[in-house]
Design a protein around this motif. Sequence first.
Motif, short mmCIF file in Angstrom:
data_model
loop_
_atom_site.label_atom_id
_atom_site.label_comp_id
_atom_site.label_asym_id
_atom_site.label_seq_id
_atom_site.Cartn_x
_atom_site.Cartn_y
_atom_site.Cartn_z
N ARG A 102 -5.36 -7.76 -0.70
CA ARG A 102 -6.28 -6.79 -0.14
C ARG A 102 -6.61 -5.62 -1.25
O ARG A 102 -7.89 -5.15 -1.21
CB ARG A 102 -5.85 -5.92 1.05
CG ARG A 102 -6.81 -4.87 1.94
CD ARG A 102 -5.77 -4.14 2.89
NE ARG A 102 -5.03 -3.37 2.16
CZ ARG A 102 -3.80 -2.52 2.75
NH1 ARG A 102 -3.72 -2.98 4.10
NH2 ARG A 102 -3.09 -1.97 2.51
N SER A 166 1.30 -5.69 5.56
CA SER A 166 1.07 -5.79 4.35
C SER A 166 2.36 -5.50 3.48
O SER A 166 3.31 -5.20 3.97
CB SER A 166 0.24 -4.82 3.54
OG SER A 166 0.69 -3.47 3.39
N ASP A 187 -1.55 -5.06 -2.95
CA ASP A 187 -1.11 -5.11 -1.63
C ASP A 187 -1.51 -6.29 -1.03
O ASP A 187 -2.70 -6.63 -0.98
CB ASP A 187 -1.55 -3.95 -0.69
CG ASP A 187 -0.98 -2.56 -1.34
OD1 ASP A 187 0.08 -2.69 -1.76
OD2 ASP A 187 -1.68 -1.33 -1.31
N LEU A 189 -2.09 -8.67 2.27
CA LEU A 189 -2.24 -8.72 3.74
C LEU A 189 -1.20 -9.68 4.31
O LEU A 189 -0.88 -10.84 4.01
CB LEU A 189 -3.45 -9.14 4.29
CG LEU A 189 -4.62 -8.31 4.00
CD1 LEU A 189 -6.16 -8.76 4.55
CD2 LEU A 189 -4.45 -6.91 4.57
#
Length: 218
Positions: A102, A166, A187, A189
């Motif tokens: 992400r 996350s 990060d 998901l």
Amino acid sequence: MATDRSEVLPILNRFHVRLTALYAVAVFGVLGPMGLIFYHLGVDQEIEALQQRILTTTASIASGLDIDALRSIATPADKTTAAYRSLERRLEAVSRADPEMRNIYIMLQGNAPGDFIFVIDHDRDRPEDSAAIGDHYDGSALAKMMLGLERPSVEDRVTVDAWGPSLAGWSPIFDAAGRSVGLVGIDVLGRRVEAAQRNILMVCAGVSVLALLLLSLA
């Protein structure tokens, strides 16, 4: 004297009920712990897979960075420079290759311990929430992030924020002299972890329902 059949049947029925209840306690006494173990093993396996992807990707990005180019990106006006655009294309390619990634960002160390300065913050799903070039971030309270200045580091568990579950990880950026000067962070998901949790719970529920049906027929 002959036993009245009407007296025997209630006794047998009571015995059957007690025996079925005993079976149920035994079966669910085994299914419960087994389901819990199966759940944790499945979820932990997904988390370990995410952790490995984060460590591999952050280390790969960090190893190919030009420190001088990073230091030349200091203000929002530098988004038009060749250095920034090249960096942006690289992070976009990583994000396209793995849709679960992400947010990918690069930060250099500031003057104070735990102070980081954003060079780029690529947020595929919410670009409006991306940090601006030069924004400061205080990571002093995040042990895993601070460890990421020394070696690749990743969170132990999935966390949930406003954008969903996350898992975050970081790798250090070293200059030519081998000094740690910043971080690459990602990060990822946690959708696969959520899916694994749902699937395992569904399997456990299905097995429990099947066990109840078999016991009711016994």
